[in-house]
Design an enzyme around this catalytic site. Sequence first.
Site, PDB file in Angstrom:
ATOM      1  N   LYS A 185     -19.417  33.638   6.665  1.00 46.38           N
ATOM      2  CA  LYS A 185     -19.035  35.036   6.700  1.00 46.38           C
ATOM      3  C   LYS A 185     -19.194  35.577   8.112  1.00 46.38           C
ATOM      4  O   LYS A 185     -19.860  34.917   8.909  1.00 46.38           O
ATOM      5  CB  LYS A 185     -19.876  35.828   5.711  1.00 46.38           C
ATOM      6  CG  LYS A 185     -21.380  35.759   6.019  1.00 46.38           C
ATOM      7  CD  LYS A 185     -22.172  36.701   5.178  1.00 46.38           C
ATOM      8  CE  LYS A 185     -22.303  38.004   5.916  1.00 46.38           C
ATOM      9  NZ  LYS A 185     -23.556  38.694   5.808  1.00 46.38           N
TER      10      LYS A 185
ATOM     11  N   ASP B 262     -20.694  31.817   0.560  1.00 50.43           N
ATOM     12  CA  ASP B 262     -21.460  33.018   0.272  1.00 50.43           C
ATOM     13  C   ASP B 262     -22.795  32.440  -0.189  1.00 50.43           C
ATOM     14  O   ASP B 262     -22.889  31.899  -1.291  1.00 50.43           O
ATOM     15  CB  ASP B 262     -20.817  33.831  -0.851  1.00 50.43           C
ATOM     16  CG  ASP B 262     -21.572  35.130  -1.087  1.00 50.43           C
ATOM     17  OD1 ASP B 262     -22.818  35.061  -1.192  1.00 50.43           O
ATOM     18  OD2 ASP B 262     -20.941  36.192  -1.156  1.00 50.43           O
ATOM     19  N   HIS B 263     -23.794  32.511   0.664  1.00 52.37           N
ATOM     20  CA  HIS B 263     -24.989  31.701   0.354  1.00 52.37           C
ATOM     21  C   HIS B 263     -25.714  32.196  -0.905  1.00 52.37           C
ATOM     22  O   HIS B 263     -26.504  31.471  -1.478  1.00 52.37           O
ATOM     23  CB  HIS B 263     -25.926  31.597   1.559  1.00 52.37           C
ATOM     24  CG  HIS B 263     -26.764  32.797   1.830  1.00 52.37           C
ATOM     25  ND1 HIS B 263     -26.272  33.923   2.447  1.00 52.37           N
ATOM     26  CD2 HIS B 263     -28.063  33.063   1.559  1.00 52.37           C
ATOM     27  CE1 HIS B 263     -27.245  34.814   2.551  1.00 52.37           C
ATOM     28  NE2 HIS B 263     -28.346  34.325   2.023  1.00 52.37           N
TER      29      HIS B 263
ATOM     30  N   HIS C 148     -22.169  39.390  -1.171  1.00 46.43           N
ATOM     31  CA  HIS C 148     -23.268  38.950  -2.036  1.00 46.43           C
ATOM     32  C   HIS C 148     -23.401  39.766  -3.324  1.00 46.43           C
ATOM     33  O   HIS C 148     -23.554  39.210  -4.406  1.00 46.43           O
ATOM     34  CB  HIS C 148     -24.604  39.015  -1.285  1.00 46.43           C
ATOM     35  CG  HIS C 148     -24.599  38.324   0.044  1.00 46.43           C
ATOM     36  ND1 HIS C 148     -23.925  37.146   0.263  1.00 46.43           N
ATOM     37  CD2 HIS C 148     -25.188  38.631   1.239  1.00 46.43           C
ATOM     38  CE1 HIS C 148     -24.102  36.765   1.529  1.00 46.43           C
ATOM     39  NE2 HIS C 148     -24.858  37.652   2.133  1.00 46.43           N
TER      40      HIS C 148
HETATM   41  C1  BG6 Z   1     -27.049  37.799   5.202  1.00 48.26           C
HETATM   42  C2  BG6 Z   1     -27.012  39.132   5.891  1.00 48.26           C
HETATM   43  O1  BG6 Z   1     -25.777  37.466   4.720  1.00 48.26           O
HETATM   44  O2  BG6 Z   1     -27.963  37.864   4.118  1.00 48.26           O
HETATM   45  C3  BG6 Z   1     -28.392  39.542   6.372  1.00 48.26           C
HETATM   46  O3  BG6 Z   1     -26.133  39.074   7.014  1.00 48.26           O
HETATM   47  C4  BG6 Z   1     -29.375  39.484   5.217  1.00 48.26           C
HETATM   48  O4  BG6 Z   1     -28.368  40.850   6.921  1.00 48.26           O
HETATM   49  C5  BG6 Z   1     -29.286  38.138   4.500  1.00 48.26           C
HETATM   50  O5  BG6 Z   1     -30.673  39.671   5.751  1.00 48.26           O
HETATM   51  C6  BG6 Z   1     -30.148  38.130   3.259  1.00 48.26           C
HETATM   52  O6  BG6 Z   1     -30.181  36.848   2.724  1.00 48.26           O
HETATM   53  P1  BG6 Z   1     -31.404  36.327   1.868  1.00 48.26           P
HETATM   54  O7  BG6 Z   1     -31.034  34.945   1.472  1.00 48.26           O
HETATM   55  O8  BG6 Z   1     -32.616  36.391   2.758  1.00 48.26           O
HETATM   56  O9  BG6 Z   1     -31.545  37.268   0.719  1.00 48.26           O
END
Ligand code: BG6
Length: 486
Positions: free
Chosen positions: A151, A180-181, A243
């Site tokens: 992304k 989209d992790h 997300h």
């Molecule tokens: C990312 C965002 O995609 O997701 C960040 O760009 C955010 O701003 C992060 O902190 C949060 O990911 P996770 O896995 O820590 O919940």
Amino acid sequence: ELDSVTLVLFGSTGDLAKRKVFPALYNLFLDGKIPDSFSVIGLGRREWSNNVFQTHVKESLTTFSRRLPTDHSKMERFIQAFQYSTLDVNNDKEYEKLLEMIRKNEEELNIPENRLFYLSVAPQLFDAITMNIKKSGLSSTKGWKRLIIEKPFGEDLKSAQQLNKKLSVAFEEDEIYRIDHYLGKSMIQNLEALKFANPVIKALWNNQHIANVQITASETVGIENRADFYEQSGAIRDMVQNHMLQMLMMTAVHLPKHNSVKSIRKEKRKIMESLQAFQIEEINSHVVRGQYDSGEILGESVVGYTEEQEVDETSKTDTFFAARVQIEDPFWSGVPFYIRTGKRMKEKSTRIVIEFKKPLKCAYIAQREELSPNILIIEVSPNEGVFFQLNSRNPLKGGEIEPIIVEFSTSQKEIPEAYELLLFDALQGDQTFFAHWSELELSWKWIQPILEAFKEDILPLHLYPSGSTGPKAADQLLEKDGFTWW
Ligand code: BG6
């Protein structure tokens, strides 16, 4: 058996590669989940030698890997797969050299031209890279080719469409793996199993039994030296468009009869198509825009958003977003879905809460007894777990009815990280947990009027103290319907 493959990693000297990609590959290696013939060509602007690159990868593992490298010879074996080449991504001549290098390598290692391209670079470079991949012949392989792309996928509907068009010059939809992790998080993937492996849950997954759904992703961190990016993005692009909406789709989707990528994606698309779009004039009563003010987090004072370095002091960028949304289909009509996400909040927590309708009063229950609703909580991070709240008489308390919690939970270290699951899927050619273009396009379409409302500033910007649970207005979204955030 996994196909032999060359991973061509653009942006290999960057932060994401170091924090996520190398550690994920290493953990897959430990689990025997990478192909026997596996080669990584790291690319970047810097003039690095193979040696420097390999040392960099090792450092990444000792700092960020879920399981630290203890067996030296194993790690050395893993590191041997890594090579480096300097590449100016805008210079087409250099791609020809790259192709030569890859071909030679493929020959030596007997890799049948399977190429996995991974764009872990700034979005401004997506274009030039795909164009040059095509032009240089890198994508004309005798084996398969796939593209993993990080992304942000566009900054609004139009730019996302343009980007997709450009990618499609070199790659087909079924070759594109949009990361989209959140879709790689175990508990998000677990939603499927919860629904299909439990007739009880399956039977209740609808508006007859569910009162509301709450999806929260709160963070304690601020914008972490990313002012430039964040000022353009805000929570809505950074978290909501991707997300939050993916979590919404995964929660709401009803599993198709056939378990195939195509049919699951079709069902997800249906959810997005049924997600009610906001008219500009109703946005105000359904959406809350917030920004963190100064405050205290875990005993430490922190500054407000507009005092952050390189943020304009009049900035109205959203660091918090909440909305009440509605899916108009036979399953979900009448069930409000509340989503909220914010930075600098009280705790780091991503969770999905399903609140079931309250039990009816009946002869078995004394007048004075207040019953709690059944709730199903899916803890996504930082801890993973599933909790189910039931009502039960407690014989130790004179048979009083009280909520009990059935739970499964586990500590983080044992669970594969999102990037491990996703990279393994990409190696296998399984697109289930990647975003299809139509999901993305529909997400942008849905977001678009809200982006405009933000831009036109027709929505109040609610300040909330750092370390809080966000603006009061976000609580009122639910209170209007007689609910509260769990
Ligand atoms: C990312 C965002 O995609 O997701 C960040 O760009 C955010 O701003 C992060 O902190 C949060 O990911 P996770 O896995 O820590 O919940």
